[in-house]
Write a protein that holds these residues in place. Structure first.
Motif, PDB file in Angstrom:
ATOM      1  N   LYS A   1       7.069   8.020   1.355  1.00  0.00           N
ATOM      2  CA  LYS A   1       6.258   6.798   1.394  1.00  0.00           C
ATOM      3  C   LYS A   1       7.126   5.559   1.189  1.00  0.00           C
ATOM      4  O   LYS A   1       6.942   4.541   1.855  1.00  0.00           O
ATOM      5  CB  LYS A   1       5.172   6.859   0.313  1.00  0.00           C
ATOM      6  CG  LYS A   1       4.077   7.885   0.567  1.00  0.00           C
ATOM      7  CD  LYS A   1       3.196   7.478   1.730  1.00  0.00           C
ATOM      8  CE  LYS A   1       1.940   8.312   1.843  1.00  0.00           C
ATOM      9  NZ  LYS A   1       2.172   9.729   2.100  1.00  0.00           N
ATOM     10  N   VAL A   2       8.079   5.634   0.273  1.00  0.00           N
ATOM     11  CA  VAL A   2       8.963   4.484   0.053  1.00  0.00           C
ATOM     12  C   VAL A   2       9.841   4.255   1.277  1.00  0.00           C
ATOM     13  O   VAL A   2      10.072   3.109   1.686  1.00  0.00           O
ATOM     14  CB  VAL A   2       9.831   4.691  -1.207  1.00  0.00           C
ATOM     15  CG1 VAL A   2      10.789   3.509  -1.394  1.00  0.00           C
ATOM     16  CG2 VAL A   2       8.952   4.840  -2.436  1.00  0.00           C
ATOM     17  N   PHE A   3      10.328   5.323   1.880  1.00  0.00           N
ATOM     18  CA  PHE A   3      11.145   5.167   3.083  1.00  0.00           C
ATOM     19  C   PHE A   3      10.323   4.593   4.227  1.00  0.00           C
ATOM     20  O   PHE A   3      10.829   3.810   5.043  1.00  0.00           O
ATOM     21  CB  PHE A   3      11.751   6.521   3.490  1.00  0.00           C
ATOM     22  CG  PHE A   3      12.724   7.071   2.489  1.00  0.00           C
ATOM     23  CD1 PHE A   3      13.378   6.228   1.606  1.00  0.00           C
ATOM     24  CD2 PHE A   3      12.969   8.431   2.407  1.00  0.00           C
ATOM     25  CE1 PHE A   3      14.273   6.727   0.663  1.00  0.00           C
ATOM     26  CE2 PHE A   3      13.861   8.935   1.482  1.00  0.00           C
ATOM     27  CZ  PHE A   3      14.524   8.082   0.600  1.00  0.00           C
ATOM     28  N   ALA A   4       9.050   4.972   4.299  1.00  0.00           N
ATOM     29  CA  ALA A   4       8.167   4.385   5.320  1.00  0.00           C
ATOM     30  C   ALA A   4       7.994   2.893   5.070  1.00  0.00           C
ATOM     31  O   ALA A   4       7.939   2.095   6.016  1.00  0.00           O
ATOM     32  CB  ALA A   4       6.813   5.097   5.306  1.00  0.00           C
ATOM     33  N   MET A   5       7.924   2.496   3.803  1.00  0.00           N
ATOM     34  CA  MET A   5       7.827   1.074   3.469  1.00  0.00           C
ATOM     35  C   MET A   5       9.089   0.336   3.930  1.00  0.00           C
ATOM     36  O   MET A   5       9.013  -0.755   4.494  1.00  0.00           O
ATOM     37  CB  MET A   5       7.651   0.909   1.963  1.00  0.00           C
ATOM     38  CG  MET A   5       7.529  -0.534   1.506  1.00  0.00           C
ATOM     39  SD  MET A   5       7.681  -0.736  -0.285  1.00  0.00           S
ATOM     40  CE  MET A   5       9.450  -0.530  -0.497  1.00  0.00           C
ATOM     41  N   THR A   6      10.258   0.941   3.703  1.00  0.00           N
ATOM     42  CA  THR A   6      11.512   0.321   4.124  1.00  0.00           C
ATOM     43  C   THR A   6      11.567   0.200   5.646  1.00  0.00           C
ATOM     44  O   THR A   6      12.006  -0.827   6.181  1.00  0.00           O
ATOM     45  CB  THR A   6      12.704   1.147   3.623  1.00  0.00           C
ATOM     46  OG1 THR A   6      12.614   1.280   2.199  1.00  0.00           O
ATOM     47  CG2 THR A   6      14.023   0.486   3.984  1.00  0.00           C
TER      48      THR A   6
ATOM     49  N   ALA B   1       0.835  -1.199   0.000  1.00  0.00           N
ATOM     50  CA  ALA B   1       0.000   0.000   0.000  1.00  0.00           C
ATOM     51  C   ALA B   1       0.872   1.252   0.000  1.00  0.00           C
ATOM     52  O   ALA B   1       0.593   2.230  -0.721  1.00  0.00           O
ATOM     53  CB  ALA B   1      -0.927  -0.006   1.220  1.00  0.00           C
ATOM     54  N   LEU B   2       1.942   1.251   0.778  1.00  0.00           N
ATOM     55  CA  LEU B   2       2.830   2.412   0.850  1.00  0.00           C
ATOM     56  C   LEU B   2       3.527   2.667  -0.478  1.00  0.00           C
ATOM     57  O   LEU B   2       3.657   3.819  -0.909  1.00  0.00           O
ATOM     58  CB  LEU B   2       3.866   2.207   1.964  1.00  0.00           C
ATOM     59  CG  LEU B   2       3.340   2.399   3.390  1.00  0.00           C
ATOM     60  CD1 LEU B   2       4.331   1.860   4.411  1.00  0.00           C
ATOM     61  CD2 LEU B   2       3.076   3.886   3.657  1.00  0.00           C
ATOM     62  N   GLU B   3       3.961   1.615  -1.173  1.00  0.00           N
ATOM     63  CA  GLU B   3       4.637   1.868  -2.443  1.00  0.00           C
ATOM     64  C   GLU B   3       3.641   2.328  -3.512  1.00  0.00           C
ATOM     65  O   GLU B   3       3.999   3.111  -4.397  1.00  0.00           O
ATOM     66  CB  GLU B   3       5.445   0.653  -2.899  1.00  0.00           C
ATOM     67  CG  GLU B   3       4.700  -0.613  -3.147  1.00  0.00           C
ATOM     68  CD  GLU B   3       5.631  -1.780  -3.516  1.00  0.00           C
ATOM     69  OE1 GLU B   3       6.845  -1.571  -3.635  1.00  0.00           O
ATOM     70  OE2 GLU B   3       5.111  -2.909  -3.674  1.00  0.00           O
TER      71      GLU B   3
END
Length: 883
Positions: free
Chosen positions: A569-574, A549-551
């Motif tokens: 958002k990508v950093f939150a996914m990581t 969902a984040l990506e």
């Protein structure tokens, strides 16, 4: 004196002579490997009253201590216990005799025990007093101390050790935990410990050991052998001895059957056959398990004694490892041997044990373990029904770690008469993803569920989940939306306890419909569904849907022209991946592609290409990812000046059931930029004609193309229509402002041009959108050379130390940091030869083109570099690191 002969000094309390073997240091074989790290650790035994070397049979304990003692340079009293040394009197008589044999006899006043079953307390006191008075401490090693099971001996030994300080250093070599209050010595820092984990051979040590056995093996083979044996010394030595007699030792060590080897003989004799019949039966049955607790072991034996037996085996270092929370596991090699022995002793029992384990684990264990045992039992229907009726089918996509869902059902063949089996087969196919196969099984399951009222709410909900996934993979928002509505109608019919226990089901459903909505261009609806996933329950079972969902939300931000928000958002996914111990952000690679797209916006082609390469080893799982990969690939090729290849990539279709406006728009935009780079503005206008008005970024691209084609009026009218897109971010607004600025500059309205450039710099600075300025063309250089605008550009568009200074007579800037329109691949090739001082004719011959073609490329390169002469072109290209 022959080994085993009586030792002078009189008989033991039973009237038998003392045998020399009990007091002699064991000899080390020629293949013994001294390991310095363990010897150094043992040196601490000289500093602490107590040392315990505790390990399993064959761990190398005795030889380690014997080698250390032999090289100590001082007398060491050695006592090897056996079945004959039983009872306090026998123990102390033999310990005193070991002192005599080492040349450090106790004073006559201490005396000798006369009764094998007891020892006077005065003897212990006198011995402790005598040892405490020594000038130098005496080292006593007691080997095979696990044979001493009398707790009274433990209490007596601890008494002597405590009161003999500082004259006694006691070293206990044992398979089990010695019967002494070890916790006291640990807390006081008065104990040296070497245990199984430290006794295990490392890969490097195993290579050295195998060389001593005449085997020169590669490190990977040695590493695999160490992993299989867990570095167990006896296993390594026995493997080496067996391999040495084969024509291909390396192949033997890779493939040998543990159940038919000298290792098996050793473990069966030393461990299994020493146990009671009940313990042997338990060990054989639990060999089918990767891990086990007493309750699960009881399920396999149909008894209730596993807790006591397992605790005793662990204390005895009998290759039963305790890894906490009441769970155990067998040494992998021992387990392998036990399983082979189980098949010989009870053919056919193994499959039944797996079946029992699967049924128990469904109630009390984990899904992967239940599936593993169900597959081993080939109980396919039970497995499938458990997944469906327990609402656990979603965990085939979220909860099995590195195991592919299809692996569990790989052995299932033939038609599946049960709808649960077809649902599971559909899930396995869709997880690959294999859309056609998944849809076939899904249709069959739906037909079976509709017939004879066999469709329970759980089965129908599982079917709806898979329908939503199929819609996402097919690029069909209608199918995904229809399945989501069906799922919402079914949920109230299920127990809330069951739904609450599987939050991944809702998370997956929303992720699938969110992705499908995004493909269809419904960004607001997609954002709502995907945001609901990220705000839902944060559990291990929902981490993968949350990451997806984040990506996807990152892609929404990028499409809206907000690169920094996309990055976040990508950093939150990581961070989500790291929080749950995932080594790498898993999934489709969409997040990496979004970062690559952001890097292109910032004119970081090298980084974009590196990020793109990370996703190139697997095909895109769905149309969304495929479309983004296509756009990024074309963008990287454009940044490299490879316009023909970029056009070819942009023209590749993305298979999908329904068209995606933004995917078509991004492909058209890439093609338009390629045409502009090749000096064909009319073609750039034409390729965007079908998508103008659909997407703000395409509208801006069309305006730029019209301006390049000499039609500023149409360009400005297109930009005026952008007001309807109030959500457009800097990624759209910056290039739009630059197009307006260029149009104003062409009309001679420098004040408006300057104002629009300033606006573009203000918006672009926050996001570091360098690409739009690099692609603007040479007209912008004199504006960026003006002090107010130069200050806005310094530090992000160009380094602080550079400035936009100097103009040619025609007013075009030539400062070192001025952005330029991208050079084509052929223009770069011409410039490279120009830098080698080649003439126009030589360049034409080298490139197999006409002189006029070379002149055309040079003219275009001069224009883009804002220069008029060869030397200036080469210098400028080097300043911009184009050469």
């Amino acid at each position: 004196m022959p080994r085993g002969a009586p030792v002078p000094g009189g008989p033991d309390p039973l009237g038998d002579p003392y045998l020399r073997t009990r007091f002699a240091l064991p000899s080390r074989p020629g293949t013994f490997l001294r390991r310095d790290r363990l010897v150094e650790h043992l040196e601490q035994a000289l500093l602490t009253p107590l040392t315990v070397v505790n390990g399993s049979a064959g761990a190398g304990k005795t030889l380690l201590v014997a080698d250390w003692a032999a090289n100590l340079g001082r007398p060491v009293a050695w006592l090897a216990l056996d079945a004959a040394v039983e009872g306090p009197g026998m123990f102390w008589a033999h310990l005193l005799q070991s002192l005599n044999a080492a040349g450090v006899p106790a004073p006559t006043a201490v005396g000798f025990p006369a009764d094998a079953t007891r020892v006077p307390h005065t003897l212990l006191s006198r011995l402790a007093w005598a040892l405490a008075g020594r000038d130098r401490p005496v080292t006593v090693v007691i080997d095979e101390f696990e044979r001493m099971t009398d707790p009274e001996v433990g209490r007596q030994l601890e008494f002597v050790l405590r009161h003999a300080r500082p004259g006694l250093r006691l070293v206990l070599v044992s398979r089990t935990e010695p019967l002494l209050p070890l916790h006291r010595y640990r807390l006081a820092g008065e104990m040296t410990e070497i245990r199984d984990a430290e006794l295990a051979f490392t890969t490097e040590e195993a290579v050295d050991l195998l060389e001593l056995h005449g085997l020169s093996l590669s490190v990977p083979v040695a590493r695999a052998l160490v992993e299989r044996t867990r570095g167990w010394a006896a296993g390594l030595r026995l493997s080496a001895l067996a391999a040495r007699s084969t024509p291909d030792p390396e192949r033997y060590l890779k493939e040998f059957e543990a159940g038919r080897s000298t290792i098996a003989d050793f473990l069966l004799a030393e461990v299994l056959e020493r146990q009671t019949p009940e313990t042997q039966d338990l060990l054989l049955r639990i060999s089918v398990l990767d891990r086990f607790c007493p309750e699960l072991a009881d399920e396999l034996t149909r008894r209730r004694d596993a807790a006591t037996i397992l605790a005793a085996l662990h204390r005895a270092n009998a290759f039963v490892e305790d890894f906490g929370q009441g769970w155990y596991r067998l040494h992998p090699l021992f387990r392998e041997i036990l399983r082979a022995h189980l098949r010989q002793r009870a053919p056919g029992l193994e499959q039944e044990l797996h079946r029992r384990a699967a049924h128990w684990l469904r109630r009390f264990g984990t899904l992967p373990e239940m599936l593993a045992h169900g597959a081993a039992a080939q109980d396919w229907t039970y497995m499938a029904r458990a997944l469906v009726e327990d609402l656990a089918i979603g965990q085939l996509f979220t909860g099995l770690g590195s195991v592919e869902p299809a692996d569990w059902f790989a052995g299932m063949e033939g038609e599946a008469p049960d709808p649960s089996l077809n649902l599971v087969r559909a899930a396995c196919e869709l997880s690959r993803p294999a859309l056609d196969g998944g849809l076939a099984h899904l249709r069959r399951a739906a037909e079976q569920l509709a017939a004879d009222d066999r469709g329970s709410p759980a089965a129908l909900l599982s079917c709806a989940l898979l329908e939503a996934l199929a819609g996402r993979l097919a690029g069909s928002a209608h199918q995904a939306e229809r399945a989501t509505r069906a799922a919402r109608r079914l949920m109230p019919q299920l127990p809330s306890r069951l739904l609450d226990g599987h939050p991944e089901l809702t998370a997956l459903l929303l992720t699938h419909v969110g992705s499908a909505r995004l493909w269809a261009g419904h960004r607001d609806e997609a954002r709502a569904a995907l945001t609901a996933v990220t705000r839902g329950p944060r559990t291990a079972s929902t981490v993968l849907p949350r990451m997806e969902a984040l990506e996807h939300l990152a892609l929404v931000e990028h499409l809206d022209g907000r690169p920094s928000a996309a990055e976040r958002k990508v950093f939150a996914m990581t961070a989500e991946a790291e929080r749950y111990g995932l080594a790498q952000p898993s999934g489709s690679g969409l997040g990496q592609l979004v970062l690559a797209a952001v890097a292109l916006d910032r004119d970081e082609a090298d980084r974009a290409e590196a990020l793109l390469a990370r996703t190139s080893d697997q095909p895109p799982p769905d149309p969304v990812t495929a479309a983004v990969r296509r756009a990024v690939t074309a963008g990287v090729l454009l940044a490299r000046g490879r316009t023909r290849e970029a056009l070819a990539v942009a023209a590749r279709p993305v298979p999908a059931a329904e068209a995606s406006p933004w995917a078509q728009g991004r492909a058209a935009l890439a093609a338009s930029e390629a045409h502009l780079a090749e000096g064909r503005p009319d073609a750039a206008v034409e390729v965007l004609r079908q998508v103008v008005g659909e997407l703000p970024e395409c509208t801006v691209g069309a305006a730029r193309a019209h301006l390049a084609a000499g039609d500023p009026g149409t360009a400005l009218r297109l930009l005026d229509g952008l007001a309807a897109h109030g959500s457009a971010g800097p990624g759209v607004l910056v290039p739009a402002a630059l197009v307006r600025a260029q149009a104003a500059a062409l009309e001679g309205d420098t004040a408006t041009a300057r104002r629009m450039v300033a606006q573009a710099l203000a918006e672009g600075r926050r996001e570091e959108l360098r690409r739009a300025f690099r692609a603007a063309g040479p007209w912008i250089a004199p504006f960026l050379a003006e002090p107010p605008l130069r200050a806005s550009a310094a530090g992000w568009l160009v380094p602080e130390s550079e400035s936009y200074g100097g103009t040619e007579r025609d007013g075009r800037g030539t400062g070192p940091g001025a952005p330029v329109e991208q050079l084509s691949g052929r223009e770069r090739e011409v410039l490279e030869r120009l830098a080698r001082a080649m003439s126009t004719e030589d360049i034409a011959a080298d490139l197999f083109v006409s002189v006029n073609t070379v002149k055309t490329h040079l003219k275009s390169a001069y224009r883009k570099l804002s220069v008029h002469r060869r030397n200036d072109a080469v210098r400028r290209a080097r300043e911009l690191r184009l050469l």
